[in-house]
Design a protein around this motif. Structure first.
Motif: not given
Length: 245
Positions: A168-181
């Motif tokens: 779940e933590e990895a999912r949050k980090n993945a979405v945050a990185e996508a938004v930043k990109k």
């Protein structure tokens, strides 16, 4: 002549209907495609392992298959008894392989002629997979098993019984990185980022685990030293954003 004229008008009206109904469809196809930005984000989360999966085996050789099997059974029964007495549950012990194979000697050719192989005995292999939920006992379990007859194996996979929190933590980090990109791309292109249209997650996969590996183990005076390290879980997501016009 009136009936003929009426039929002609009716056919003309029927033929005109499909053309009229197709007009909205053509108008819809002519609508410009919505501008979007699609990006992929990767998220990672580390978690200390709480379980080890160990593969061990007893290998015995004798002149007959019966003798080889009896020797193997004796050693494996002692190993299983010790593991159960040490607190490992039956559900965490599983036979993972068993074989009986003839062993041959291949003589050197005589006067250029190949000689028939000679049967010299039989080999039995009995393998078990152990799920160890107390990592503090790992070195002791390996050492004791070798003392009682285990003489092949040693592959260890460090894992987690319940990795959901890390994923779940990895999912949050993945979405945050996508938004930043997406924000970086939209700013560089001089456009405004709009709503999220779609989010797709790739199958989560644990990254390679630290492992202790040995093909032949010998008796040791103390417990085998092992290091469990950390497990890294990675999730990848693809997010599609609209571009505001």
């Amino acid at each position: 002549m009136a009936p003929i004229l009426s039929k002609t008008l009716l056919m003309t009206a029927l033929l005109a209907l499909p053309l009229g109904s197709a007009a909205p469809v053509l108008a819809q196809e002519a609508k410009p495609r919505e501008a979007v930005i699609s990006v992929t984000g990767d998220g990672e989360s580390a978690l200390a392992p709480d379980m080890a999966v160990v593969n061990l085996a007893v290998v015995k050789q004798a002149k007959t298959a019966r003798e080889a099997l009896d020797e193997n059974n004796k050693a494996m029964n002692e190993v299983l008894k010790a593991l159960k007495d040490g607190g490992i549950a039956e559900r965490d012990l599983q036979t993972s392989g068993f074989s009986i194979q003839p062993q041959y000697n291949y003589p050197q050719p005589v006067d250029g002629q190949q000689q028939q192989p000679q049967l010299i005995g039989y080999q039995t292999i009995n393998s078990i997979t152990i799920r160890l939920r107390d990592l503090a006992k790992l070195g002791q379990v390996i050492d004791q098993s070798v003392t009682l007859g285990i003489n092949q194996g040693g592959d260890i996979q460090f894992t987690n019984d319940k990795p959901q929190a890390a994923l779940e933590e990895a999912r949050k980090n993945a979405v945050a990185e996508a938004v930043k990109k997406a924000k970086t791309l939209s700013e560089a292109a001089g456009v405004k980022l709009g709503r999220i249209i779609e989010i797709n997650e790739n199958v989560p996969r644990p990254m390679p685990q630290p492992a202790y590996r040995a093909t032949m183990m010998k008796e040791a005076d103390s417990a085998v030293p092992v290091q469990s390290g950390e497990n890294n879980y990675t999730v990848s997501v693809t997010v599609t954003f609209a571009i505001e016009q």
